[in-house]
Design a protein around this motif. Structure first.
Motif, mmCIF file in Angstrom:
data_model
loop_
_atom_site.group_PDB
_atom_site.id
_atom_site.type_symbol
_atom_site.label_atom_id
_atom_site.label_comp_id
_atom_site.label_asym_id
_atom_site.label_seq_id
_atom_site.Cartn_x
_atom_site.Cartn_y
_atom_site.Cartn_z
ATOM 1 N N SER A 1 0.810 -1.221 0.000
ATOM 2 C CA SER A 1 0.000 0.000 0.000
ATOM 3 C C SER A 1 0.841 1.268 0.000
ATOM 4 N N ALA A 2 2.178 1.140 -0.036
ATOM 5 C CA ALA A 2 3.039 2.314 -0.103
ATOM 6 C C ALA A 2 2.852 3.027 -1.431
ATOM 7 N N ARG A 3 2.904 4.338 -1.407
ATOM 8 C CA ARG A 3 2.764 5.132 -2.628
ATOM 9 C C ARG A 3 4.151 5.463 -3.165
ATOM 10 N N ARG A 4 4.401 5.078 -4.426
ATOM 11 C CA ARG A 4 5.705 5.354 -5.045
ATOM 12 C C ARG A 4 5.638 6.630 -5.885
ATOM 13 N N THR A 5 6.657 7.488 -5.706
ATOM 14 C CA THR A 5 6.801 8.699 -6.502
ATOM 15 C C THR A 5 8.095 8.613 -7.297
ATOM 16 N N PRO A 6 8.026 8.504 -8.627
ATOM 17 C CA PRO A 6 9.253 8.531 -9.430
ATOM 18 C C PRO A 6 9.879 9.927 -9.385
ATOM 19 N N LEU A 7 11.196 9.972 -9.269
ATOM 20 C CA LEU A 7 11.944 11.218 -9.265
ATOM 21 C C LEU A 7 12.852 11.256 -10.496
ATOM 22 N N ALA A 8 13.499 12.381 -10.698
ATOM 23 C CA ALA A 8 14.407 12.515 -11.838
ATOM 24 C C ALA A 8 15.650 11.648 -11.655
ATOM 25 N N HIS A 9 16.329 11.363 -12.757
ATOM 26 C CA HIS A 9 17.635 10.687 -12.772
ATOM 27 C C HIS A 9 17.567 9.235 -12.289
ATOM 28 N N GLY A 10 16.409 8.597 -12.409
ATOM 29 C CA GLY A 10 16.302 7.198 -12.020
ATOM 30 C C GLY A 10 16.092 6.952 -10.542
ATOM 31 N N TRP B 1 13.610 7.135 -6.972
ATOM 32 C CA TRP B 1 12.203 7.035 -6.581
ATOM 33 C C TRP B 1 12.092 7.040 -5.060
ATOM 34 N N VAL B 2 10.878 7.334 -4.583
ATOM 35 C CA VAL B 2 10.585 7.350 -3.143
ATOM 36 C C VAL B 2 9.259 6.647 -2.911
ATOM 37 N N ASP B 3 9.234 5.719 -1.958
ATOM 38 C CA ASP B 3 7.996 5.116 -1.465
ATOM 39 C C ASP B 3 7.641 5.765 -0.130
ATOM 40 N N HIS B 4 6.353 6.025 0.076
ATOM 41 C CA HIS B 4 5.897 6.658 1.318
ATOM 42 C C HIS B 4 4.684 5.905 1.841
ATOM 43 N N LEU B 5 4.733 5.545 3.113
ATOM 44 C CA LEU B 5 3.613 4.843 3.744
ATOM 45 C C LEU B 5 3.391 5.408 5.145
ATOM 46 N N PRO B 6 2.391 6.287 5.316
ATOM 47 C CA PRO B 6 2.099 6.831 6.649
ATOM 48 C C PRO B 6 1.620 5.744 7.606
ATOM 49 N N SER B 7 1.952 5.915 8.867
ATOM 50 C CA SER B 7 1.474 5.032 9.943
ATOM 51 C C SER B 7 1.715 3.558 9.626
ATOM 52 N N TRP B 8 2.917 3.264 9.140
ATOM 53 C CA TRP B 8 3.237 1.886 8.760
ATOM 54 C C TRP B 8 3.251 0.951 9.969
ATOM 55 N N ILE B 9 3.798 1.432 11.089
ATOM 56 C CA ILE B 9 3.966 0.601 12.282
ATOM 57 C C ILE B 9 2.880 0.935 13.304
ATOM 58 N N PRO B 10 2.024 -0.009 13.665
ATOM 59 C CA PRO B 10 1.075 0.241 14.754
ATOM 60 C C PRO B 10 1.815 0.271 16.094
ATOM 61 N N GLY B 11 1.246 0.983 17.048
ATOM 62 C CA GLY B 11 1.901 1.091 18.350
ATOM 63 C C GLY B 11 3.201 1.864 18.297
ATOM 64 N N ALA B 12 3.320 2.801 17.333
ATOM 65 C CA ALA B 12 4.586 3.500 17.117
ATOM 66 C C ALA B 12 4.977 4.388 18.290
ATOM 67 N N ASP B 13 3.993 4.946 18.987
ATOM 68 C CA ASP B 13 4.329 5.816 20.113
ATOM 69 C C ASP B 13 4.921 5.013 21.273
ATOM 70 N N ALA B 14 4.398 3.803 21.496
ATOM 71 C CA ALA B 14 4.981 2.936 22.522
ATOM 72 C C ALA B 14 6.386 2.500 22.109
ATOM 73 N N LEU B 15 6.581 2.230 20.809
ATOM 74 C CA LEU B 15 7.922 1.891 20.318
ATOM 75 C C LEU B 15 8.879 3.044 20.551
ATOM 76 N N VAL C 1 10.989 5.310 1.903
ATOM 77 C CA VAL C 1 12.014 4.445 1.325
ATOM 78 C C VAL C 1 12.569 5.146 0.091
ATOM 79 N N MET C 2 13.883 5.354 0.064
ATOM 80 C CA MET C 2 14.551 6.022 -1.053
ATOM 81 C C MET C 2 15.282 4.973 -1.876
ATOM 82 N N GLY C 3 14.960 4.897 -3.180
ATOM 83 C CA GLY C 3 15.527 3.838 -3.997
ATOM 84 C C GLY C 3 16.072 4.323 -5.322
ATOM 85 N N GLY C 4 16.540 3.363 -6.119
ATOM 86 C CA GLY C 4 17.154 3.694 -7.392
ATOM 87 C C GLY C 4 18.444 4.465 -7.182
#
Length: 207
Positions: free
Chosen positions: A21-30, A32-46, A173-176
């Motif tokens: 369910s992460a949203r990928r955004t292609p960037l220039a020069h090959g 890309w960035v994936d973004h997924l809000p609230s990926w980890i439940p219980g993040a505040d306790a973590l 997530v930063m890739g490419g």
């Protein structure tokens, strides 16, 4: 002082959300960035567990003609080191499974940065120490605690600056070619007062 998110549910035991369910955004020069809000439940306790249990250390580094304090606290777990919380093992396993085909190898190291308040920051940079300077790679960042701005811009300028507000279990997530052809930063902020922890998952030989 850290303020928990009203949307964070610590009562239900469950793993990370599906990375499909992460949203990928292609960037220039090959890149890309994936973004997924609230990926980890219980993040505040973590956040609270990591803040209390990780052996945070301060560092000083040479900058130009003087030695200065690094404006954040750090911790690093090499590939044979046990991680400080089982949730990070779950997160790493999920990242390994999802990005196995693109990355071609597992994530090996985990670095943590504690931004104590808005005065802590990291300057524009790419993870170009080692293989990241000449190879495409993937770096995943999980943020817990008070949201902070993570900025991305093309290396050398010539393009727009992209902003993500990351905290409370958000994943980017930063890739490419992103580490070679783009830069990222967490700027100082006069509005942010609460702490944030950034957890970076990297393959072997990328820093």
């Amino acid at each position: 002082m850290f303020q928990a998110s009203l949307l964070d549910d610590d009562t239900e035991e469950r793993g990370p959300r599906p990375l499909s369910s992460a949203r990928r955004t292609p960037l220039a020069h090959g890149a890309w960035v994936d973004h997924l809000p609230s990926w980890i439940p219980g993040a505040d306790a973590l956040f609270e567990r990591l803040h209390a249990s990780v052996p945070w250390r301060a560092e000083r580094r040479h900058m130009y003609d003087r030695v200065v304090d690094v404006p954040r606290l750090l911790a690093f777990y090499d590939e044979d080191d046990p991680l400080p919380d089982p949730v990070l093992d779950e997160a790493k396993a999920a990242l390994d499974a999802h990005y196995a085909e693109e990355l071609g190898e597992p994530f090996r190291t985990v670095g943590l940065c504690l931004y104590r308040d808005g005065r802590d920051s990291v300057a524009w940079h790419g993870d170009r120490i080692g293989r990241g300077s000449k190879e495409d790679t993937i770096v995943a960042i999980l943020s817990v605690g008070t949201p902070r701005s993570l900025l991305l811009r093309p290396r050398g300028g010539g393009g727009p600056t992209i902003r993500h507000e990351l905290g409370h279990g958000d994943l980017i997530v930063m890739g490419g070619s992103c580490q070679r052809t783009w830069e990222h930063a967490v700027p100082k902020s006069s509005r942010v007062t609460g702490p944030r922890i950034s957890i970076q998952f990297r393959p072997r030989g990328v820093r």
